[in-house]
Write a protein that holds these residues in place. Structure first.
Motif, PDB file in Angstrom:
ATOM      1  N   GLY A   1      -2.043  -3.024  33.519  1.00 50.80           N
ATOM      2  CA  GLY A   1      -0.532  -2.509  33.078  1.00 50.80           C
ATOM      3  C   GLY A   1      -0.569  -1.768  31.804  1.00 50.80           C
ATOM      4  O   GLY A   1      -1.302  -2.402  30.740  1.00 50.80           O
TER       5      GLY A   1
ATOM      6  N   GLY B   1       3.536  -7.168  32.779  1.00 51.66           N
ATOM      7  CA  GLY B   1       3.228  -6.288  33.651  1.00 51.66           C
ATOM      8  C   GLY B   1       2.003  -6.552  34.614  1.00 51.66           C
ATOM      9  O   GLY B   1       1.744  -7.812  34.591  1.00 51.66           O
ATOM     10  N   ASP B   2       1.422  -5.620  35.021  1.00 56.20           N
ATOM     11  CA  ASP B   2       0.162  -5.781  35.832  1.00 56.20           C
ATOM     12  C   ASP B   2      -0.796  -6.446  34.957  1.00 56.20           C
ATOM     13  O   ASP B   2      -1.262  -5.926  33.886  1.00 56.20           O
TER      14      ASP B   2
ATOM     15  N   ASP C   1       7.555   2.687  35.713  1.00 56.05           N
ATOM     16  CA  ASP C   1       6.367   2.060  35.609  1.00 56.05           C
ATOM     17  C   ASP C   1       6.702   0.536  35.600  1.00 56.05           C
ATOM     18  O   ASP C   1       6.597  -0.185  34.621  1.00 56.05           O
TER      19      ASP C   1
ATOM     20  N   ASP D   1       4.718  -1.698  36.422  1.00 55.41           N
ATOM     21  CA  ASP D   1       3.626  -2.390  35.905  1.00 55.41           C
ATOM     22  C   ASP D   1       3.293  -2.691  34.435  1.00 55.41           C
ATOM     23  O   ASP D   1       2.506  -3.180  33.866  1.00 55.41           O
TER      24      ASP D   1
END
Length: 115
Positions: A40, A35-36, A93, A95
């Motif tokens: 995230g 993810g981010d 989502d 992220d």
């Protein structure tokens, strides 16, 4: 007067620490979805000896810290229900981090490391 800054560990740092800790204890930690790096959400897919234990999400708590909360379908609902839940979460989502932990007491390892 200098402004105080609130240092916060990034999601990537937390995931890295969790992977090292689980590996050091003889378990397996795999990043299923990266993810981010900064913020995230972290979702833990917990297993023990390959058997699904459940999904846990790192969420803010009322004391300003974090906790793990069980989320998604129960393992008894089957792999298809789990896959559909994860797919919905990823769509809503992008992220999101998804980390698979295969170690006894995976939830405890995650809570002690990322919360």
């Amino acid at each position: 007067m200098a402004e105080e800054s609130s240092a916060r560990l990034t999601s990537a740092m937390l995931v890295g620490a969790l992977r090292r800790r689980v590996s050091g204890a003889g378990g397996f930690a795999t990043i299923l979805v990266k993810g981010d790096d900064i913020s995230g959400v972290i979702l833990i897919q917990a297993l023990e000896k390959g058997q699904e234990i459940g999904l846990f999400e790192r969420v803010p708590n009322l004391m300003g810290g974090y906790a793990l909360m069980r989320c998604g379908p129960a393992p008894a609902e089957g792999a298809e229900a789990m896959a559909q839940y994860v797919a919905r979460r990823r769509r809503s989502d992008p992220d999101l981090w998804i980390i698979e932990l295969d170690i006894p007491e995976a939830e405890r390892f995650a809570a002690e490391t990322i919360c």
